[in-house]
Motif scaffolding. Structure first.
Motif, PDB file in Angstrom:
ATOM      1  N   UNK A   1      62.554  44.801  70.797  1.00  0.00           N
ATOM      2  CA  UNK A   1      62.768  46.256  70.723  1.00  0.00           C
ATOM      3  C   UNK A   1      64.256  46.500  70.468  1.00  0.00           C
ATOM      4  N   UNK A   2      64.566  47.361  69.499  1.00  0.00           N
ATOM      5  CA  UNK A   2      65.971  47.662  69.195  1.00  0.00           C
ATOM      6  C   UNK A   2      66.403  48.905  69.969  1.00  0.00           C
ATOM      7  N   UNK A   3      67.447  48.771  70.778  1.00  0.00           N
ATOM      8  CA  UNK A   3      68.002  49.910  71.512  1.00  0.00           C
ATOM      9  C   UNK A   3      68.823  50.759  70.541  1.00  0.00           C
ATOM     10  N   UNK A   4      68.597  52.067  70.547  1.00  0.00           N
ATOM     11  CA  UNK A   4      69.265  52.932  69.565  1.00  0.00           C
ATOM     12  C   UNK A   4      70.105  54.032  70.231  1.00  0.00           C
ATOM     13  N   UNK A   5      70.358  53.897  71.521  1.00  0.00           N
ATOM     14  CA  UNK A   5      71.027  54.994  72.235  1.00  0.00           C
ATOM     15  C   UNK A   5      72.524  54.823  72.441  1.00  0.00           C
ATOM     16  N   UNK A   6      73.118  53.803  71.822  1.00  0.00           N
ATOM     17  CA  UNK A   6      74.526  53.496  72.109  1.00  0.00           C
ATOM     18  C   UNK A   6      75.445  54.711  71.953  1.00  0.00           C
ATOM     19  N   UNK A   7      75.264  55.461  70.867  1.00  0.00           N
ATOM     20  CA  UNK A   7      76.160  56.579  70.572  1.00  0.00           C
ATOM     21  C   UNK A   7      75.926  57.805  71.442  1.00  0.00           C
ATOM     22  N   UNK A   8      74.860  57.809  72.220  1.00  0.00           N
ATOM     23  CA  UNK A   8      74.564  58.983  73.060  1.00  0.00           C
ATOM     24  C   UNK A   8      74.949  58.770  74.526  1.00  0.00           C
ATOM     25  N   UNK A   9      75.448  57.584  74.844  1.00  0.00           N
ATOM     26  CA  UNK A   9      75.864  57.349  76.238  1.00  0.00           C
ATOM     27  C   UNK A   9      77.146  58.122  76.529  1.00  0.00           C
ATOM     28  N   UNK A  10      77.244  58.753  77.691  1.00  0.00           N
ATOM     29  CA  UNK A  10      78.517  59.396  78.056  1.00  0.00           C
ATOM     30  C   UNK A  10      79.567  58.326  78.334  1.00  0.00           C
ATOM     31  N   UNK A  11      80.844  58.743  78.313  1.00  0.00           N
ATOM     32  CA  UNK A  11      81.898  57.808  78.691  1.00  0.00           C
ATOM     33  C   UNK A  11      81.715  57.441  80.156  1.00  0.00           C
ATOM     34  N   UNK A  12      81.785  56.157  80.443  1.00  0.00           N
ATOM     35  CA  UNK A  12      81.555  55.714  81.817  1.00  0.00           C
ATOM     36  C   UNK A  12      82.638  56.223  82.757  1.00  0.00           C
ATOM     37  N   UNK A  13      82.186  56.763  83.877  1.00  0.00           N
ATOM     38  CA  UNK A  13      83.096  57.134  84.957  1.00  0.00           C
ATOM     39  C   UNK A  13      82.376  56.804  86.269  1.00  0.00           C
ATOM     40  N   UNK A  14      83.010  56.061  87.148  1.00  0.00           N
ATOM     41  CA  UNK A  14      82.338  55.699  88.411  1.00  0.00           C
ATOM     42  C   UNK A  14      81.826  56.917  89.177  1.00  0.00           C
ATOM     43  N   UNK A  15      82.495  58.058  89.052  1.00  0.00           N
ATOM     44  CA  UNK A  15      82.038  59.268  89.752  1.00  0.00           C
ATOM     45  C   UNK A  15      80.637  59.688  89.290  1.00  0.00           C
ATOM     46  N   UNK A  16      80.302  59.331  88.037  1.00  0.00           N
ATOM     47  CA  UNK A  16      79.003  59.737  87.482  1.00  0.00           C
ATOM     48  C   UNK A  16      77.931  58.667  87.677  1.00  0.00           C
ATOM     49  N   UNK A  17      78.327  57.531  88.257  1.00  0.00           N
ATOM     50  CA  UNK A  17      77.380  56.432  88.450  1.00  0.00           C
ATOM     51  C   UNK A  17      76.636  56.627  89.766  1.00  0.00           C
ATOM     52  N   UNK A  18      76.004  57.778  89.893  1.00  0.00           N
ATOM     53  CA  UNK A  18      75.266  58.159  91.108  1.00  0.00           C
ATOM     54  C   UNK A  18      73.992  58.869  90.674  1.00  0.00           C
ATOM     55  N   UNK A  19      73.010  58.906  91.589  1.00  0.00           N
ATOM     56  CA  UNK A  19      71.772  59.634  91.294  1.00  0.00           C
ATOM     57  C   UNK A  19      72.010  61.134  91.388  1.00  0.00           C
ATOM     58  N   UNK A  20      71.439  61.966  90.524  1.00  0.00           N
ATOM     59  CA  UNK A  20      70.661  61.550  89.347  1.00  0.00           C
ATOM     60  C   UNK A  20      71.577  61.122  88.212  1.00  0.00           C
ATOM     61  N   UNK A  21      71.261  59.972  87.637  1.00  0.00           N
ATOM     62  CA  UNK A  21      72.058  59.458  86.524  1.00  0.00           C
ATOM     63  C   UNK A  21      71.835  60.297  85.272  1.00  0.00           C
ATOM     64  N   UNK A  22      72.818  60.329  84.365  1.00  0.00           N
ATOM     65  CA  UNK A  22      72.553  60.950  83.065  1.00  0.00           C
ATOM     66  C   UNK A  22      71.293  60.334  82.441  1.00  0.00           C
ATOM     67  N   UNK A  23      70.487  61.162  81.770  1.00  0.00           N
ATOM     68  CA  UNK A  23      69.190  60.691  81.259  1.00  0.00           C
ATOM     69  C   UNK A  23      69.353  59.505  80.307  1.00  0.00           C
ATOM     70  N   UNK A  24      70.413  59.524  79.492  1.00  0.00           N
ATOM     71  CA  UNK A  24      70.601  58.430  78.534  1.00  0.00           C
ATOM     72  C   UNK A  24      70.914  57.119  79.253  1.00  0.00           C
ATOM     73  N   UNK A  25      71.614  57.216  80.376  1.00  0.00           N
ATOM     74  CA  UNK A  25      71.949  56.016  81.153  1.00  0.00           C
ATOM     75  C   UNK A  25      70.688  55.481  81.837  1.00  0.00           C
ATOM     76  N   UNK A  26      69.888  56.405  82.381  1.00  0.00           N
ATOM     77  CA  UNK A  26      68.637  55.993  83.019  1.00  0.00           C
ATOM     78  C   UNK A  26      67.726  55.305  82.008  1.00  0.00           C
ATOM     79  N   UNK A  27      67.699  55.852  80.775  1.00  0.00           N
ATOM     80  CA  UNK A  27      66.861  55.248  79.724  1.00  0.00           C
ATOM     81  C   UNK A  27      67.347  53.837  79.397  1.00  0.00           C
TER      82      UNK A  27
END
Ligand SMILES: Cc1cc2nc3c(=O)[nH]c(=O)nc-3n(C[C@H](O)[C@H](O)[C@H](O)COP(=O)(O)O)c2cc1C
Length: 179
Positions: free
Chosen positions: A37-63
């Motif tokens: 399966x080819x992952x196609x979401x690379x360009x839609x991921x938000x910029x990583x920030x540890x503050x955002x690495x909490x539930x609920x995660x951004x939908x693109x990150x969860x995917x």
């Protein structure tokens, strides 16, 4: 027959990307025992920030994490930018550092640079080892292709490249069936 699921990750966002093309070719050439399966979401991921690495995660990150969690292995093809891993792909990896899904995951690397892409491959291996990936050395390979971006058809039309890719996919299938 039990098929092993392989999630293919390209480190390039280009519309015509050698690294994406080699993974698309691998999809076409895969043995029946592997489902790529080819992952196609690379360009839609938000910029990583540890503050955002909490539930609920951004939908693109969860995917992304769910796709990694569903896979039996990852197959990565990543270009070299300024002797390093492209920022967009490092961003994807950063989103996986704190995940439950990534540690221990088997990973194979395809290097499409004929000149070796030495620095980025060394850096990528160090990053992946630090993230507790299980590097499958027998399924890591340099598949020298033009660095100028090529289409999947050009790879599939090249018997030598197809043979190399079939070889690496067979090695991946063997690693996964024995692991
Ligand atoms: C900003 C930038 C920096 C690059 N730096 C390097 C480099 O340091 N070493 C190298 O071998 N190639 C370098 N390249 C060439 C790319 O790695 C090469 O074009 C690669 O095939 C791109 O992959 P893609 O076709 O999948 O996008 C660079 C390309 C760009 C756009």
């Amino acid at each position: 027959m039990m098929r092993q699921r392989v999630l293919c990750l390209s480190g390039s966002l280009r519309r015509i990307s050698t690294n994406t093309a080699v993974l698309q070719a691998a999809q076409q050439l895969a043995p029946d025992t592997l489902e790529l399966e080819l992952y196609t979401g690379l360009g839609r991921l938000p910029l990583f920030c540890p503050d955002d690495d909490v539930e609920p995660l951004p939908a693109t990150v969860q995917a992304l994490r769910s796709a990694v969690g569903r896979s039996d292995a990852l197959l990565i093809a990543c270009p070299e930018y300024a002797h390093g891993v492209p920022g967009a792909f490092k961003n994807l990896l950063d989103w996986l550092v704190g995940s439950l899904e990534f540690p221990g995951r088997p990973v194979a690397l395809l290097n499409t640079s004929g000149r070796g892409s030495f620095h980025a491959q060394v850096a990528l291996r160090e990053i992946l080892r630090t993230m507790s990936a299980q590097l499958l050395e027998s399924a890591c390979m340099t598949v020298p292709l033009s660095g100028a971006g090529c289409e999947v058809g050009a790879i599939l039309d090249n018997p030598a490249r197809c043979a190399e890719l079939r070889g690496v996919l067979a090695a991946l299938a063997t690693e996964l069936s024995s692991g």
